[in-house]
Enzyme design. Structure first.
Site, mmCIF file in Angstrom:
data_model
loop_
_atom_site.group_PDB
_atom_site.id
_atom_site.type_symbol
_atom_site.label_atom_id
_atom_site.label_comp_id
_atom_site.label_asym_id
_atom_site.label_seq_id
_atom_site.Cartn_x
_atom_site.Cartn_y
_atom_site.Cartn_z
ATOM 1 N N ARG A 81 -32.365 23.625 15.820
ATOM 2 C CA ARG A 81 -32.438 22.777 17.024
ATOM 3 C C ARG A 81 -32.374 21.053 17.256
ATOM 4 O O ARG A 81 -33.347 20.098 17.029
ATOM 5 C CB ARG A 81 -33.790 23.158 17.977
ATOM 6 C CG ARG A 81 -34.082 24.955 17.763
ATOM 7 C CD ARG A 81 -32.597 25.242 18.058
ATOM 8 N NE ARG A 81 -32.990 27.386 18.509
ATOM 9 C CZ ARG A 81 -32.034 27.932 19.181
ATOM 10 N NH1 ARG A 81 -30.926 27.421 19.561
ATOM 11 N NH2 ARG A 81 -32.462 29.423 18.893
ATOM 12 N N ALA A 93 -32.992 36.379 18.841
ATOM 13 C CA ALA A 93 -32.622 36.045 20.429
ATOM 14 C C ALA A 93 -31.466 35.936 20.507
ATOM 15 O O ALA A 93 -30.325 35.333 19.777
ATOM 16 C CB ALA A 93 -33.199 35.116 20.417
ATOM 17 N N LEU A 95 -28.770 35.373 24.587
ATOM 18 C CA LEU A 95 -28.125 35.085 25.241
ATOM 19 C C LEU A 95 -27.895 36.312 26.314
ATOM 20 O O LEU A 95 -27.110 37.126 25.567
ATOM 21 C CB LEU A 95 -27.538 34.218 26.176
ATOM 22 C CG LEU A 95 -27.607 32.628 25.259
ATOM 23 C CD1 LEU A 95 -25.868 32.410 25.907
ATOM 24 C CD2 LEU A 95 -28.272 31.492 26.244
ATOM 25 N N GLU A 110 -28.811 41.511 18.731
ATOM 26 C CA GLU A 110 -28.594 40.280 18.282
ATOM 27 C C GLU A 110 -29.155 40.680 17.066
ATOM 28 O O GLU A 110 -29.775 39.461 16.351
ATOM 29 C CB GLU A 110 -29.868 39.595 19.513
ATOM 30 C CG GLU A 110 -29.807 38.775 20.487
ATOM 31 C CD GLU A 110 -27.697 38.194 20.580
ATOM 32 O OE1 GLU A 110 -28.590 37.189 19.479
ATOM 33 O OE2 GLU A 110 -27.420 37.491 21.213
ATOM 34 N N GLU A 114 -28.486 38.999 13.936
ATOM 35 C CA GLU A 114 -28.883 37.864 13.799
ATOM 36 C C GLU A 114 -29.355 37.835 12.250
ATOM 37 O O GLU A 114 -29.094 37.759 10.823
ATOM 38 C CB GLU A 114 -29.956 36.945 14.421
ATOM 39 C CG GLU A 114 -28.619 36.630 15.016
ATOM 40 C CD GLU A 114 -30.219 35.588 16.078
ATOM 41 O OE1 GLU A 114 -31.212 34.864 15.655
ATOM 42 O OE2 GLU A 114 -29.464 34.687 17.205
ATOM 43 N N GLY A 133 -41.132 24.767 35.001
ATOM 44 C CA GLY A 133 -40.687 23.457 35.553
ATOM 45 C C GLY A 133 -39.334 22.999 35.691
ATOM 46 O O GLY A 133 -39.061 22.136 36.862
ATOM 47 N N GLU A 162 -25.959 28.379 14.547
ATOM 48 C CA GLU A 162 -25.634 30.126 13.447
ATOM 49 C C GLU A 162 -24.996 30.133 12.526
ATOM 50 O O GLU A 162 -26.133 30.721 11.480
ATOM 51 C CB GLU A 162 -25.698 31.171 14.050
ATOM 52 C CG GLU A 162 -26.258 31.388 15.752
ATOM 53 C CD GLU A 162 -26.021 32.581 16.665
ATOM 54 O OE1 GLU A 162 -25.088 33.517 16.219
ATOM 55 O OE2 GLU A 162 -26.478 32.943 17.716
#
Length: 228
Positions: A81, A93, A95, A110, A114, A133, A162
Site C-alpha cells: 500500500r 476486499a 470496490l 472478490e 484474490e 472525517g 495485486e
C-alpha cells in the site's frame, strides 16, 4: 467504587444507533478526480448558521471478507500500500464499482479472485465508515465459512499491486493478538478480525445478521449525496 460524572448521559441499548443527518450544502467544488475517488470541497451550513468548508474524498464503497476455515484460520493477502509505505496483511476486499452488482455477489467475486476460495455460509460481520472525517467510504465486511477451493472468474487478471500480492493463512486467535500488539494495521483486518472473534465468543456466528441484511447506512449516504 467508581465516582460518576456530573450530568453524564448514558445511552440505553435501544439508543445505540448512528443517526442519518445532512446539513445544507451552500456550495460544492470539485478539487480533483482520481481513478477511484474524487476530492471535493463542500461549504456546509452548521446549525448556528456558520459556514464550514470541508474537504473529503467521494468513494464508491467496498466489501471485504473474513473467510474462516474449519480450523479457525483466516484467508489473507499481503499487499503493498503505497500511501503508507507498507506491505499489509489484509482480508480479501474490493470496490463496489460494478453497476447493479449485489453486495454479496461482489464479496463472493472478490473472495474467488484474490484467494481462490468459495464459501457456502455467509453472514454480515460488520458495517463501517472507514474514515468518516475525510473519506466517504462505506465498507461491509462479511464472514464466510464452509470454504472450498475455486478458480478465479473467467477473464480476471491481476494488475498493479495485486499482481505482486500473495495468499497466506493465519489462526483467528493469532490475528487478534497481533492486532492488539500493534503489529497489524489495515483497518479492514482490524475491524473484521475483532468482530469475528467477538461474535465467536459472544453467542456464536449464528447470531450475526444474514448475508442479505439491509445496509441502511450506505443507502442513506447515497441518497443524501444524490448517488443513490
Amino acid at each position: 467504587m467508581t465516582a460518576g460524572f456530573t450530568g453524564q448521559v448514558v445511552l440505553g441499548v435501544d439508543a445505540l444507533d448512528d443517526a442519518p443527518e445532512s446539513w445544507p450544502v451552500r456550495g460544492h467544488h470539485d478539487l480533483g478526480r482520481g481513478a477511484i475517488a474524487d476530492y471535493v470541497e463542500d461549504e456546509v451550513a452548521a446549525p448556528d448558521d456558520e459556514t464550514l468548508r470541508r474537504q473529503y474524498l467521494v468513494h464508491p464503497g467496498a466489501v471485504a471478507v473474513i473467510a474462516l476455515d474449519d480450523e479457525d484460520r483466516v484467508a489473507l493477502v499481503r499487499q503493498y500500500r503505497h500511501p503508507v509505505r507498507h506491505r499489509l496483511i489484509e482480508p480479501p476486499a474490493g470496490l463496489l464499482d460494478v453497476a447493479d452488482e449485489a453486495y454479496l455477489a461482489a464479496a463472493q467475486r472478490e473472495l474467488a479472485e484474490e484467494v481462490g476460495v468459495a464459501a457456502t455460509d455467509w453472514r454480515v460481520l460488520v458495517d463501517l465508515f472507514t474514515s468518516p472525517g475525510i473519506l466517504g467510504e462505506t465498507l461491509r465486511i462479511y464472514l464466510a465459512r464452509g470454504l472450498a477451493p475455486v478458480d478465479a472468474p473467467d477473464g480476471f487478471v491481476r494488475r498493479g499491486e495485486e499482481a505482486h500480492m500473495d495468499t497466506v493463512w493465519a489462526p483467528l486467535d493469532d490475528l487478534v493478538g497481533a492486532v492488539l500488539g500493534g503489529r497489524l494495521h489495515n483497518p479492514t483486518l482490524v475491524s473484521g478480525t475483532l468482530a469475528a472473534w467477538t461474535a465467536q465468543h459472544r453467542g456464536g456466528f449464528d447470531t450475526l445478521r444474514p448475508a442479505d441484511a439491509d445496509w441502511a447506512s450506505r443507502e442513506e449516504l447515497l441518497a443524501a449525496t444524490g448517488r443513490g
